[in-house]
Motif scaffolding. Structure first.
Motif, mmCIF file in Angstrom:
data_model
loop_
_atom_site.group_PDB
_atom_site.id
_atom_site.type_symbol
_atom_site.label_atom_id
_atom_site.label_comp_id
_atom_site.label_asym_id
_atom_site.label_seq_id
_atom_site.Cartn_x
_atom_site.Cartn_y
_atom_site.Cartn_z
ATOM 1 N N GLY A 7 47.672 43.743 30.271
ATOM 2 C CA GLY A 7 49.009 43.217 30.448
ATOM 3 C C GLY A 7 49.321 42.209 29.354
ATOM 4 N N VAL A 8 50.584 41.778 29.287
ATOM 5 C CA VAL A 8 51.014 40.839 28.257
ATOM 6 C C VAL A 8 51.955 39.819 28.883
ATOM 7 C CG1 VAL A 8 52.152 40.559 26.027
ATOM 8 C CG2 VAL A 8 50.840 42.629 26.490
ATOM 9 N N PHE A 9 51.707 38.537 28.608
ATOM 10 C CA PHE A 9 52.673 37.511 28.983
ATOM 11 C C PHE A 9 53.930 37.676 28.125
ATOM 12 C CE2 PHE A 9 48.634 35.481 30.229
ATOM 13 C CZ PHE A 9 48.943 35.105 31.533
ATOM 14 N N THR A 10 55.023 37.097 28.597
ATOM 15 C CA THR A 10 56.280 37.223 27.866
ATOM 16 C C THR A 10 56.181 36.671 26.450
ATOM 17 O OG1 THR A 10 57.498 37.083 29.957
ATOM 18 C CG2 THR A 10 58.752 36.676 27.942
ATOM 19 N N ASP A 11 55.320 35.670 26.251
ATOM 20 C CA ASP A 11 55.186 35.097 24.902
ATOM 21 C C ASP A 11 54.265 35.911 23.997
ATOM 22 O OD1 ASP A 11 52.657 34.550 25.869
ATOM 23 O OD2 ASP A 11 52.871 32.377 25.850
ATOM 24 N N GLY A 12 53.802 37.061 24.496
ATOM 25 C CA GLY A 12 52.994 37.953 23.672
ATOM 26 C C GLY A 12 51.497 37.816 23.846
ATOM 27 N N GLN A 13 51.043 36.823 24.580
ATOM 28 C CA GLN A 13 49.601 36.663 24.782
ATOM 29 C C GLN A 13 49.094 37.737 25.744
ATOM 30 O OE1 GLN A 13 48.293 32.735 25.918
ATOM 31 N NE2 GLN A 13 46.360 33.489 26.736
ATOM 32 N N PRO A 14 48.059 38.488 25.349
ATOM 33 C CA PRO A 14 47.560 39.553 26.219
ATOM 34 C C PRO A 14 46.641 39.018 27.307
ATOM 35 C CG PRO A 14 46.304 39.513 24.185
ATOM 36 C CD PRO A 14 47.375 38.462 24.039
ATOM 37 N N TYR A 15 46.505 39.789 28.344
ATOM 38 C CA TYR A 15 45.537 39.487 29.399
ATOM 39 C C TYR A 15 45.019 40.802 29.967
ATOM 40 C CZ TYR A 15 49.410 40.465 32.656
ATOM 41 O OH TYR A 15 50.444 41.064 33.342
ATOM 42 N N SER A 16 43.948 40.744 30.723
ATOM 43 C CA SER A 16 43.423 41.923 31.402
ATOM 44 C C SER A 16 43.046 41.560 32.826
ATOM 45 C CB SER A 16 42.210 42.495 30.665
ATOM 46 O OG SER A 16 41.102 41.615 30.748
ATOM 47 N N LEU A 17 43.227 42.494 33.723
ATOM 48 C CA LEU A 17 42.829 42.366 35.114
ATOM 49 C C LEU A 17 41.814 43.453 35.421
ATOM 50 C CD1 LEU A 17 46.356 41.881 36.752
ATOM 51 C CD2 LEU A 17 44.781 40.101 35.989
ATOM 52 N N ARG A 18 40.900 43.176 36.307
ATOM 53 C CA ARG A 18 39.892 44.191 36.636
ATOM 54 C C ARG A 18 40.152 44.747 38.037
ATOM 55 N NH1 ARG A 18 34.110 41.105 37.604
ATOM 56 N NH2 ARG A 18 34.785 39.788 39.353
ATOM 57 N N VAL A 19 40.186 46.067 38.111
ATOM 58 C CA VAL A 19 40.409 46.781 39.369
ATOM 59 C C VAL A 19 39.054 47.182 39.929
ATOM 60 C CG1 VAL A 19 41.506 48.751 40.473
ATOM 61 C CG2 VAL A 19 42.585 47.678 38.481
ATOM 62 N N PRO A 20 38.696 46.735 41.132
ATOM 63 C CA PRO A 20 37.390 47.100 41.690
ATOM 64 C C PRO A 20 37.373 48.546 42.202
ATOM 65 C CG PRO A 20 38.595 45.742 43.242
ATOM 66 C CD PRO A 20 39.433 45.800 42.003
ATOM 67 N N ILE A 21 36.275 49.211 41.955
ATOM 68 C CA ILE A 21 36.054 50.570 42.457
ATOM 69 C C ILE A 21 34.755 50.535 43.253
ATOM 70 C CG2 ILE A 21 35.670 52.983 41.826
ATOM 71 C CD1 ILE A 21 37.147 52.306 39.164
ATOM 72 N N TYR A 22 34.821 50.935 44.509
ATOM 73 C CA TYR A 22 33.674 50.814 45.416
ATOM 74 C C TYR A 22 33.010 52.167 45.632
ATOM 75 C CZ TYR A 22 35.618 46.226 46.280
ATOM 76 O OH TYR A 22 36.104 44.948 46.108
ATOM 77 N N GLU A 23 31.701 52.124 45.673
ATOM 78 C CA GLU A 23 30.905 53.310 45.968
ATOM 79 C C GLU A 23 29.912 52.969 47.071
ATOM 80 O OE1 GLU A 23 29.067 54.578 42.392
ATOM 81 O OE2 GLU A 23 30.952 55.153 41.407
ATOM 82 N N PHE A 24 29.694 53.918 47.973
ATOM 83 C CA PHE A 24 28.778 53.708 49.094
ATOM 84 C C PHE A 24 27.581 54.644 48.931
ATOM 85 C CE2 PHE A 24 32.980 52.447 50.481
ATOM 86 C CZ PHE A 24 32.731 51.213 51.067
ATOM 87 N N THR A 25 26.412 54.039 48.889
ATOM 88 C CA THR A 25 25.181 54.799 48.660
ATOM 89 C C THR A 25 24.144 54.413 49.713
ATOM 90 O OG1 THR A 25 24.338 53.093 47.150
ATOM 91 C CG2 THR A 25 25.627 54.881 46.171
ATOM 92 N N GLU A 26 23.041 55.150 49.712
ATOM 93 C CA GLU A 26 21.910 54.884 50.607
ATOM 94 C C GLU A 26 22.351 54.858 52.068
ATOM 95 O OE1 GLU A 26 19.636 51.475 49.236
ATOM 96 O OE2 GLU A 26 20.320 51.829 47.181
ATOM 97 N N LEU A 27 23.303 55.709 52.409
ATOM 98 C CA LEU A 27 23.812 55.773 53.776
ATOM 99 C C LEU A 27 22.802 56.514 54.649
ATOM 100 C CD1 LEU A 27 27.518 56.604 52.880
ATOM 101 C CD2 LEU A 27 26.681 54.442 53.828
ATOM 102 N N ASN A 28 22.213 55.810 55.602
ATOM 103 C CA ASN A 28 21.101 56.370 56.380
ATOM 104 C C ASN A 28 21.531 57.153 57.608
ATOM 105 O OD1 ASN A 28 18.562 55.627 55.059
ATOM 106 N ND2 ASN A 28 19.253 53.519 55.360
#
Length: 521
Positions: free
Chosen positions: A225-246
Motif C-alpha cells: 500500500g501507499v500513504f497519500t504522501d507517497g511513502q509505501p507500506y506493507s501489511l501481512r495477511v496470515p494464512i493458517y494451516e492445520f497439521t498433525e490432526l490426530n
C-alpha cells in the motif's frame, strides 16, 4: 602588635566556628530525621505481607507465595511514588493507577487495594504463575492438567500479565496464542456450535497417553500500500494451516478464529463500568449518521441462567471476570471448576475420556475466587510524557481522525462494584466495549453469540505503549498480524475505514505524532 580590638575578634572566631558547627550539626540531624521519617512513611506504603509460620521457607518445597510476593515488592515497589505527582490525565485508572513503567508495569496491584485483600491477591498471583501437573501427583492442589490443553499455567499465555504474540516462524509452536473452533449453527445457549470432534478450541498438547488434537501454523502473504504522501507500506495477511490432526480432518465447514492472549491489567475497572453506560453508547442502526454502529453482544451467563451483556474477550463473548477465569481454566489448561466440571473430551476422543483427573473440581471455589480477585485487582500503568507537545498534537489528531468514536478516552466506573476500590473511578481505557464491523480484511468468519464474523470488540488501549517493554514485541490486533501500531491502524476497515483513510492521508510528521501519542498510553 595586635590591637585590643583585634585580640577580641581573634578570641571570638573559635566561638563563631563552634556556633556554625552546631548549626550545621543540627541541620544534618534534622535532615537525617526527616529522611528517616520519610523512609518510614514510604515503607509503610509498600504492600508487603506480614510473614507467619505458614510462610516459612522449607528447602525442597519451593518458595512460599508470601515470601515470593514480598521479594517482588521490594524489587519493584520499594520506593513508592505518590499519585499526587501525576497530572490527572496521566492517571489511566484513576486512584487505582500504578506508577510502574518497567517490565513489571502490568503486574502491580491496585494502588488503593485494601491491605486486608493483599494476601488473597498474592495467593491469586501464585496460582496464576504456577504450573499445573498431571494427576495423580504429590501436590494434589495443583494436579489435573489436561487431558488435552494449550498451556500449563495462566502466565504461560499472559506472560507478566501482558499480551501474547503469534509464533515468529512456522516451526515455532503457538506459545501465547490459540485457535477457537466451531461449525455452522448455534449451541444450546446461542453461542458457537462446537466442532463435533475437536470441540471449541484446538488443543495442541496432551498428557501422557492422550494424543494432542493437532497443530496450527501460520505463514504470511504481503500486500502493498501507499500513504497519500507517497511513502509505501506493507501489511501481512496470515494464512493458517492445520497439521498433525490426530482425529481426522477438520472438515470444509469448520470455522476457526486465531486469538493472541490479551493483556490482563485493568480488567476489574472494565467490569466496574455500569451496563447502562455501555448501552447508552450503542447505536446499532447508526441513527446519528456518523458511520459508527456499535452493538452489544448478549451472551449466556451459566451462573444466572440468563443472557447478559458481554464485555470480555476479543468478541465481548464473556459477561464477567468470574466466568472469564473459569472459562480459561477449563479451555486452556483442562482444569475443571464447579462451574465447568466436565473435561474437554468430545465423544470421539476416547483416550481423553479415560484419562485420570485431579478430582472434581480440580480448582476449588476458594482458589477460583482468589484467581478472580487477582484478575480484578491488577492496576493500569500511568501514562508517560502527557504534556509533551508531540504527544498532545497526536492526541488531537487521534480525536480529529475519528478514532475516539470507538476508542472512548474516558469513562466513570459505577458506585456498586465487585471491589469498593474500583467504584467511582474516572478512568481512561480508550474503549466503548462494543462490537464494531471492522471489515472483511480482519474478519474471522466465525460468529460468537450475537457478534458476526466481521465484528470485534473495541480493545482498550491503556498500557499499549508499554507492550514492547513488558512483553518484548510489537505485534497487535486479535491475531498479532500487525507489526506495529501504524500497521494496526491500516488494517482497520468497515466502520473504521473513514478514520483509517484520514490517517493514511496525514503527512509523515502527523502520523509520527499519532503513534507517539499511542505510545504514551
Amino acid at each position: 602588635m595586635i590591637s585590643l580590638r583585634e585580640r577580641k575578634n581573634v578570641r571570638g572566631r573559635p566561638l563563631l566556628r563552634i556556633s556554625w558547627f552546631c548549626v550545621a550539626l543540627v541541620a544534618v540531624f534534622s535532615m537525617s530525621a526527616n529522611l528517616e521519617a520519610d523512609t518510614r512513611r514510604k515503607q509503610s506504603d509498600v504492600p508487603v505481607l506480614p510473614m507467619g509460620p505458614e510462610d516459612d521457607y522449607i528447602p525442597g518445597k519451593g518458595m512460599p507465595y508470601a515470601m515470593d510476593w514480598n521479594r517482588w515488592v521490594w524489587h519493584n515497589l520499594a520506593d513508592p511514588v505518590s499519585l499526587d505527582n501525576f497530572i490527572p490525565t496521566a492517571l489511566s485508572g484513576g486512584t487505582t493507577t500504578t506508577y510502574l513503567d518497567t517490565r513489571e508495569a502490568f503486574s502491580a496491584p491496585l494502588a488503593n487495594l485494601d491491605p486486608s485483600r493483599l494476601r488473597s491477591f498474592a495467593f491469586g498471583r501464585h496460582l496464576f504463575r504456577r504450573n499445573w501437573v498431571i494427576a495423580p501427583a504429590s501436590v494434589e492442589s495443583l494436579d489435573g492438567l489436561g487431558p488435552t490443553f494449550n498451556r500449563v499455567s495462566c502466565s504461560g499465555c499472559h506472560l507478566k500479565d501482558g499480551r501474547g504474540r503469534p509464533p515468529k516462524s512456522a516451526e515455532e509452536p503457538m506459545k501465547s496464542m490459540l485457535v477457537r473452533l466451531s461449525v455452522p449453527g448455534n449451541g444450546p445457549n446461542g453461542g458457537p456450535l462446537p466442532h463435533p470432534i475437536y470441540g471449541s478450541q484446538l488443543q495442541d498438547k496432551g498428557i501422557l497417553g492422550v494424543p494432542k488434537e493437532g497443530r496450527a501454523t501460520i505463514r504470511y502473504r504481503d500486500i502493498k500500500g501507499v500513504f497519500t504522501d507517497g511513502q509505501p507500506y506493507s501489511l501481512r495477511v496470515p494464512i493458517y494451516e492445520f497439521t498433525e490432526l490426530n482425529h481426522g480432518p477438520l472438515g470444509k465447514d469448520t470455522m476457526y478464529s486465531p486469538r493472541v492472549a490479551p493483556a490482563t491489567h485493568g480488567l476489574g475497572l472494565l467490569e466496574a463500568i455500569e451496563e447502562e453506560v455501555i448501552e447508552a453508547r450503542a447505536d446499532p442502526d447508526d441513527l446519528n449518521g456518523d458511520g459508527i454502529s456499535g452493538r452489544i453482544n448478549r451472551v449466556w451467563d451459566p451462573v444466572t441462567k440468563h443472557s447478559a451483556l458481554g464485555r470480555f474477550g476479543w468478541k465481548a463473548n464473556v459477561a464477567n471476570l468470574y466466568l472469564q477465569v473459569a472459562f480459561a481454566a477449563v479451555g486452556d489448561m483442562g482444569i475443571t471448576t464447579s462451574l465447568f466440571p466436565s473435561q474437554n473430551c468430545p465423544p470421539a476422543q476416547t483416550a481423553c475420556a479415560l484419562a485420570p483427573d485431579g478430582g472434581v473440581p480440580e480448582l476449588d471455589d476458594q482458589r477460583l475466587q482468589k484467581l478472580v480477585l487477582y484478575a480484578r485487582s491488577l492496576a493500569v500503568p500511568a501514562r508517560r510524557n502527557v504534556e509533551d507537545p508531540t504527544v498532545r498534537r497526536g492526541e488531537a489528531l487521534f480525536a480529529s481522525a475519528g478514532c475516539a468514536g470507538c476508542h472512548i478516552p474516558s469513562l466513570i466506573t459505577g458506585t456498586i462494584t465487585a471491589l469498593p476500590e474500583l467504584a467511582n473511578q474516572n478512568i481512561h481505557p480508550y474503549t466503548d466495549l462494543l462490537l464494531h464491523d471492522m471489515g472483511a480484511g480482519l474478519a474471522d468468519g466465525r460468529p460468537d453469540f450475537q457478534a458476526s464474523g466481521q465484528e470485534w470488540r473495541t480493545p482498550p488501549l491503556w498500557g499499549i505503549g508499554l507492550v514492547s517493554r513488558v512483553n518484548l514485541h510489537r505485534f497487535f490486533l486479535h491475531d498479532g498480524r500487525a507489526r506495529g501500531l501504524m500497521e494496526a491502524i491500516l488494517w482497520h476497515g468497515g466502520e473504521a475505514e473513514t478514520a483509517r483513510e484520514v490517517v493514511r492521508a496525514m503527512p509523515a510528521v502527523d502520523r509520527d505524532a499519532l503513534t507517539t501519542f499511542l505510545k504514551s498510553l
